[in-house]
Design an enzyme around this catalytic site. Structure first.
Site, mmCIF file in Angstrom:
data_model
loop_
_atom_site.group_PDB
_atom_site.id
_atom_site.type_symbol
_atom_site.label_atom_id
_atom_site.label_comp_id
_atom_site.label_asym_id
_atom_site.label_seq_id
_atom_site.Cartn_x
_atom_site.Cartn_y
_atom_site.Cartn_z
ATOM 1 N N HIS A 6 0.705 -1.670 0.269
ATOM 2 C CA HIS A 6 0.148 -0.219 0.613
ATOM 3 C C HIS A 6 0.846 1.697 -0.139
ATOM 4 O O HIS A 6 0.368 2.545 0.352
ATOM 5 C CB HIS A 6 -1.031 0.033 1.244
ATOM 6 C CG HIS A 6 -2.436 -1.060 1.383
ATOM 7 N ND1 HIS A 6 -3.179 -1.210 2.142
ATOM 8 C CD2 HIS A 6 -3.000 -1.443 0.329
ATOM 9 C CE1 HIS A 6 -3.551 -2.741 1.378
ATOM 10 N NE2 HIS A 6 -3.503 -2.629 0.910
ATOM 11 N N CYS A 17 3.964 16.608 -12.454
ATOM 12 C CA CYS A 17 6.228 16.727 -13.343
ATOM 13 C C CYS A 17 6.726 15.587 -12.831
ATOM 14 O O CYS A 17 7.902 15.128 -13.614
ATOM 15 C CB CYS A 17 6.863 18.464 -12.609
ATOM 16 S SG CYS A 17 8.206 17.885 -10.769
ATOM 17 N N SER A 70 -4.024 -8.849 10.518
ATOM 18 C CA SER A 70 -5.079 -8.569 8.471
ATOM 19 C C SER A 70 -6.305 -8.740 9.046
ATOM 20 O O SER A 70 -6.096 -9.763 9.675
ATOM 21 C CB SER A 70 -4.050 -8.512 7.734
ATOM 22 O OG SER A 70 -4.767 -7.963 6.624
#
Length: 249
Positions: A110, A121, A183
């Site tokens: 991530h 740019c 997680s």
């Protein structure tokens, strides 16, 4: 012990890996999204529309992430890698704590707070450059063109870094053991990585305080603090003692 029998392991870490370093997760009470709409402060559309608004929310959190220190779990993983029991770490976290703890192969799925990009740019700035600017202004700007810099993290509406995700998928297919640490496995496409391991015949072990969609298929599920579990594993592996007790990786 699974890590001896099926390792070297691949690690997949999420927000729960860093909560013991004082970094809130996203969705729980007191989490980062509790009082804001994430699509207004952490989506690429919101950034393109009003980058200053995004930075007014994001800026203070950069300081919080920088102030955090690797916890005992991060350090244990680095030690397990050095001893050959962990092959690599794929992480959903942007805090760079795995790298700071000494892990060598870290796939930041991530993105990371270590870099900042100019969408106008293509220039890049480092964390040190941005911190110096944030001490004087609300949002850091590109020295080449003056545009407001974007944090080098994957925002809602952006694709994950292709090379890192491809490497993670390959590692998960090849490993005999995937350790899922902190997680909830709710955010795709990362949530599909344990499926890669299972379909290839590998085992999945989950250390997470909450339930995950893969608990029923996991060889081991541990509902305890990650740091304590990993520290115990590192100590047992270092001693090369006999069979470990139940619930230990």
């Amino acid at each position: 012990m699974l890590i001896r029998e099926r390792g070297p392991a691949v690690v997949l870490s999420g927000a729960g890996m860093s909560t013991e370093s004082g970094i809130p997760d996203f969705r729980s009470v007191g989490g980062l999204w509790e009082h804001v709409d994430p699509y207004e402060v952490a989506s690429i559309d919101a950034f393109r529309r009003d980058p200053l608004h995004v930075w007014r929310w994001y800026g203070p959190r950069v300081g919080m992430l920088v102030a955090a220190e690797p916890n005992e779990g991060h350090l244990a993983l680095a030690e397990l890698e050095r001893s050959g029991h962990v092959q690599a770490v794929a992480t959903q976290n942007i805090d760079a704590l795995h790298t700071r703890a000494g892990s060598a192969e870290v796939l930041e799925l991530h993105g990371s707070i270590r870099r900042f990009d100019c969408l106008a740019c293509g220039s890049e700035k480092t964390l040190a450059d941005v911190l110096a600017q944030l001490a004087e202004r609300e949002a850091p700007v590109c020295g080449a063109c003056g545009s407001i810099l974007k944090p080098g993290v994957v925002m809602f509406g952006e694709l994950l870094p292709e090379a890192a995700m491809a490497r993670a998928e390959s590692l998960c297919r090849e490993t005999g053991l995937l350790l899922v640490l902190g997680s909830s496995l709710e955010v795709w496409p990362v949530a599909g990585l344990p499926g890669e391991t299972l379909r290839a015949g590998g085992a999945v072990a989950v250390v997470n305080l909450g339930e995950t969609p893969y608990d029923g298929d996991a060889a081991l599920v541990v509902r305890e603090g990650i740091s304590g579990v990993l520290a115990d594993v590192a100590r047992i592996v270092a001693r090369e003692s006999g069979p470990s007790g139940p619930g230990v990786l």
